[in-house]
Scaffold this motif. Structure first.
Motif, PDB file in Angstrom:
ATOM      1  N   VAL A  97       0.866  -1.189   0.000  1.00 31.34           N
ATOM      2  CA  VAL A  97       0.000   0.000   0.000  1.00 31.34           C
ATOM      3  C   VAL A  97       0.903   1.240   0.000  1.00 31.34           C
ATOM      4  O   VAL A  97       2.105   1.136   0.226  1.00 31.34           O
ATOM      5  CB  VAL A  97      -0.939   0.025   1.226  1.00 31.34           C
ATOM      6  CG1 VAL A  97      -1.884  -1.174   1.206  1.00 31.34           C
ATOM      7  CG2 VAL A  97      -0.137   0.060   2.523  1.00 31.34           C
ATOM      8  N   LEU A 109      -8.274  -4.236   3.878  1.00 28.70           N
ATOM      9  CA  LEU A 109      -8.468  -4.087   2.423  1.00 28.70           C
ATOM     10  C   LEU A 109      -9.927  -4.334   2.036  1.00 28.70           C
ATOM     11  O   LEU A 109     -10.293  -4.189   0.864  1.00 28.70           O
ATOM     12  CB  LEU A 109      -7.564  -5.066   1.662  1.00 28.70           C
ATOM     13  CG  LEU A 109      -6.087  -4.687   1.548  1.00 28.70           C
ATOM     14  CD1 LEU A 109      -5.320  -5.777   0.802  1.00 28.70           C
ATOM     15  CD2 LEU A 109      -5.917  -3.345   0.836  1.00 28.70           C
ATOM     16  N   VAL A 114      -7.871  -3.491  -5.102  1.00 24.49           N
ATOM     17  CA  VAL A 114      -6.521  -4.062  -5.148  1.00 24.49           C
ATOM     18  C   VAL A 114      -6.109  -4.227  -6.613  1.00 24.49           C
ATOM     19  O   VAL A 114      -6.836  -4.847  -7.401  1.00 24.49           O
ATOM     20  CB  VAL A 114      -6.471  -5.424  -4.430  1.00 24.49           C
ATOM     21  CG1 VAL A 114      -5.047  -6.003  -4.498  1.00 24.49           C
ATOM     22  CG2 VAL A 114      -6.916  -5.283  -2.982  1.00 24.49           C
ATOM     23  N   ALA A 176      -4.102  -0.855  -3.135  1.00 23.97           N
ATOM     24  CA  ALA A 176      -2.980  -1.763  -2.893  1.00 23.97           C
ATOM     25  C   ALA A 176      -2.592  -2.375  -4.228  1.00 23.97           C
ATOM     26  O   ALA A 176      -3.382  -2.362  -5.183  1.00 23.97           O
ATOM     27  CB  ALA A 176      -3.382  -2.874  -1.922  1.00 23.97           C
ATOM     28  N   THR A 198       6.023   3.430  -0.152  1.00 22.17           N
ATOM     29  CA  THR A 198       5.071   2.328  -0.012  1.00 22.17           C
ATOM     30  C   THR A 198       5.359   1.543   1.267  1.00 22.17           C
ATOM     31  O   THR A 198       6.424   1.667   1.865  1.00 22.17           O
ATOM     32  CB  THR A 198       5.156   1.347  -1.199  1.00 22.17           C
ATOM     33  OG1 THR A 198       6.472   0.783  -1.238  1.00 22.17           O
ATOM     34  CG2 THR A 198       4.862   2.038  -2.518  1.00 22.17           C
TER      35      THR A 198
END
Lengths: 286, 405
Positions: A97, A109, A114, A176, A198
């Motif tokens: 992420v 999440l 994603v 993500a 990140t």
């Protein structure tokens, strides 16, 4: 009668594949093994060619190995993984992420988006999906999945899908993204994911990557000589080193099949292939 | 428990994607193959990145917990890192051997690497036709290069283009004709070394550098001669077939030493006389300035040509026969041509005369005749320095093209 030629299949996921196999072909022929190769534009056709006497063996992605193994078993035949790269062993993928994201755990999440790689990428899609499923998160039900579906049929060999997902992460288009551990380092070094931008919230279990898969009934003596010559390739041989560098290894190792369990499970859970190797995913283009 | 003797580095909070790889690589390089290195770190992803990096480099890795409870990595140095440099090629030293000499023969696999660099085995071969020292070397190449680099001048400022002068139209036309002639000769003097330049193995960098500056000199000369030709609104004048045929023989000479001999020793050598003549006799200050600056450059080109041939003859005395033959072949090839065109000859006479009166023309004519004697004497002297007997030097000098270059 001239000696039979060992015919190998390889997928042309990048132009360098021609350089690699022309070089290896010259190496094999120089060392007394009649060798030739056929290039495929996708792994599915290559695996199928392993069952119609076109190929004696194939340089297979892990997903192609799973399919070849399933087709063989369903027919009462056998394929073998006879060799792989040192760099094919014990890879892991990361779920990443942005550093400033409120997401700290996989559970957070839920209802997020994603980004993954190609639909058929073991490392950037199927194995991360398996990992999320193990954590109770099923695609579309628990989170939105956005594919970065570059070059279908190449089983994620092309780095493009992972890079596109990483770029989308930085642009805030996904919450993500999933990528192989080495690419997280590589993208950090090349600035795609600036250092510190990140955070890795999870890593998948270890898994293996490509292998040389023999076709059912492949000539055992030729395969044996092929593997012996692979093992004789040395990184400090200047004639061979550029090819090994292009192919991304330091040395060849004996094949093993112990590292494909995660992918096997993902293939079933995602209904990617049937037990007999039929392609089930209706969205898969290759 | 005794403390571990395994060396440890602490990369602290530096990420592998922030430069820590450099520290790890350096520390690992100090370990023998099979030796171990402990790494401690605190950046968020260092363990994952180290795992990926070690896998890609073939270094076995395991993590353990240190006495203080902090995770640390134990890397075993794999056998591959130094494999790249096995059988690497040594390429001499940057400044040559104890006599300052580069190698006798530069290997194609050294490619474009710096002289003295260590080149990985398996580097691609480059084809350089000129890769043997005796075919191109000059003992003074480095010194001439330094002189040339120091003596570069800017055509825009080195010449007073705004100098006030006015010439009678016939005299101005004569200047334009001489400039036209000079330009085509300088085109040859640029292109002949340039054609060989790309074939020289860069191991012989002094020669490469010097010839590159020579090409730059000639490019500048083409510019200033063109600017002078057109300074009063004229276009360049006439170019003869004989003149171009003469230059063509230089252009086509396939051997670097022969081309250098014909162009630099004989042609540019004569040109120095011509430019000195213009410096002394040209009717306007701009032409005189141009002649002075270009003559200085040309003298350096002659010096290289002489130095190269002296070196070649010192290691290959029988090469003299090739030089003699080159002059004779060129003479035969040009026997059917008119030699120096009368337009150029007359223009030179006019420049030296400065006006069209018989008296002045007589003076100008005598000056040009003296120029031709000076050129012949210079050629004889240079041929003698290259070891030709006195009579042979005179005979060969007399065979030199009447087109000067």
């Amino acid at each position: 009668m001239s000696e039979p030629t060992l015919i190998m299949g390889a997928v042309a996921y990048a132009p360098k594949v021609v350089t690699i196999w022309e070089g290896f072909k010259a190496f094999f022929v120089k060392n007394g093994l009649p060798f030739d190769y056929v290039l495929y534009s996708n792994y599915e056709k290559q695996v199928e060619a392993q069952f119609d006497d076109t190929l004696h063996l194939a340089w297979n992605s892990p997903l192609a190995w799973v399919r070849a193994d399933r087709i063989a078993r369903s027919r009462g035949q056998q394929v073998k993984a006879v060799a792989m790269r040192d760099t094919d062993c014990d890879l892991r993928s990361a779920i990443v992420v942005r550093a400033d994201s409120p997401v700290q755990t996989l559970a957070e999440l839920r209802d997020k988006t994603v980004g993954m790689g190609a639909l058929d990428s073991p490392q950037a899609t199927l194995i991360p999906l398996d990992h999320l499923r193990s954590a109770g998160l099923v695609k579309q039900r628990d989170f939105q999945l956005r594919y970065f579906d570059v070059l279908g049929g190449k089983h994620g060999d092309h780095i493009g899908g992972e890079r596109d997902a990483a770029v989308a992460l930085m642009a805030g288009e996904v919450d993500a993204c999933c990528l192989i551990d080495g690419n997280h380092l590589a993208f950090g070094l090349d600035g795609t994911l600036p250092s510190g931008s990140t955070r890795v919230i999870a890593r998948t279990g270890a898994y293996d990557h490509c292998n040389f898969t023999t076709s059912p009934g492949a000539p055992a003596d030729l395969i044996e000589r092929f593997v012996a010559l692979l093992m004789a390739m040395r990184w400090d041989d200047p004639q061979v080193r550029p090819l090994l560098e292009l192919e991304g290894l330091r040395e060849w190792r004996a094949g093993r099949t112990s590292g494909y369990a995660l992918l096997e499970r993902a293939v079933d859970d995602e209904n990617f292939y049937s037990r007999d190797g039929a392609i089930l995913n209706p969205d898969y283009r290759y | 428990m005794a403390p571990s003797s395994t060396p440890t580095i602490d990369i602290e909070s530096l990420g592998l994607d922030q430069g820590a790889l450099l520290l790890i690589r350096r520390a690992l390089a100090e370990r023998p193959v099979g030796g171990e290195l402990q790494v401690r770190g605190r950046s968020p992803d260092w363990q994952m990145h180290l795992e990926a990096w070690c896998r890609s480099q073939g270094h076995p890795l395991r993590f353990e917990t240190a006495v203080d409870g902090i995770a640390q990595a134990r890397i075993t140095r794999g056998p591959h890192a130094e494999g790249r440099w096995r059988d690497a090629q040594a390429t001499g030293t940057a400044h040559g051997d104890i006599n300052g000499m580069p190698a006798e023969d530069a290997a194609s696999g050294w490619g474009l690497a710096a002289r003295g660099a260590t080149v990985e085995a398996g580097s691609p071969d480059f084809f350089f036709a000129l890769h043997r020292r005796h075919e191109l070397w000059a003992a003074t190449a480095g010194e001439l290069y330094r002189q040339a680099a120091a003596a570069q001048w800017d055509p825009g400022t080195a010449i007073d283009w705004d100098a006030v002068f006015e010439l009678p139209p016939p005299i101005e036309a004569a200047v334009v004709q001489v400039m036209t002639y000079l330009i085509e000769n300088e085109n040859a003097a640029l292109l002949v070394p340039a054609r060989h330049l790309g074939q020289i193995h860069p191991h012989y960098r002094e020669v490469l550098q010097l010839l590159a500056l020579q090409c730059g000199d000639e490019a500048r000369h083409v510019e200033v001669f063109t600017r002078r030709a057109t300074l009063r609104g004229h276009e360049p004048a006439l170019s003869t077939a004989g003149g171009q045929a003469s230059l063509r023989t230089l252009f086509d000479a396939p051997d670097f030493s022969v081309a250098t001999f014909l162009l630099a020793v004989l042609g540019e050598g004569s040109f120095v006389n011509l430019l000195n003549f213009l410096q002394a006799n040209a009717p306007d200050p701009v032409t005189r300035q141009i002649a002075r600056l270009t003559a200085r450059d040309e003298a350096r080109h002659v010096a290289f040509g002489m130095a190269h041939l002296e070196y070649r003859l010192s290691v290959q005395p029988d090469y003299q026969a090739k030089l003699r033959n080159a002059i004779e072949v060129r003479y035969d090839a040009l026997a059917h041509t008119a030699g120096l065109n009368e337009e150029v000859f007359d223009a030179l006479v006019l420049l030296a005369a400065g006006e069209l009166s018989p008296e002045a023309i007589a003076r100008g004519h005598a000056a040009v005749q003296q120029l031709q004697r000076d050129m012949a004497a210079g050629r004889r002297a240079r041929l003698a320095r290259l070891g030709f007997e006195r009579d042979e030097a005179k005979r060969l000098s007399d065979l030199h093209t009447r087109n000067f270059m």
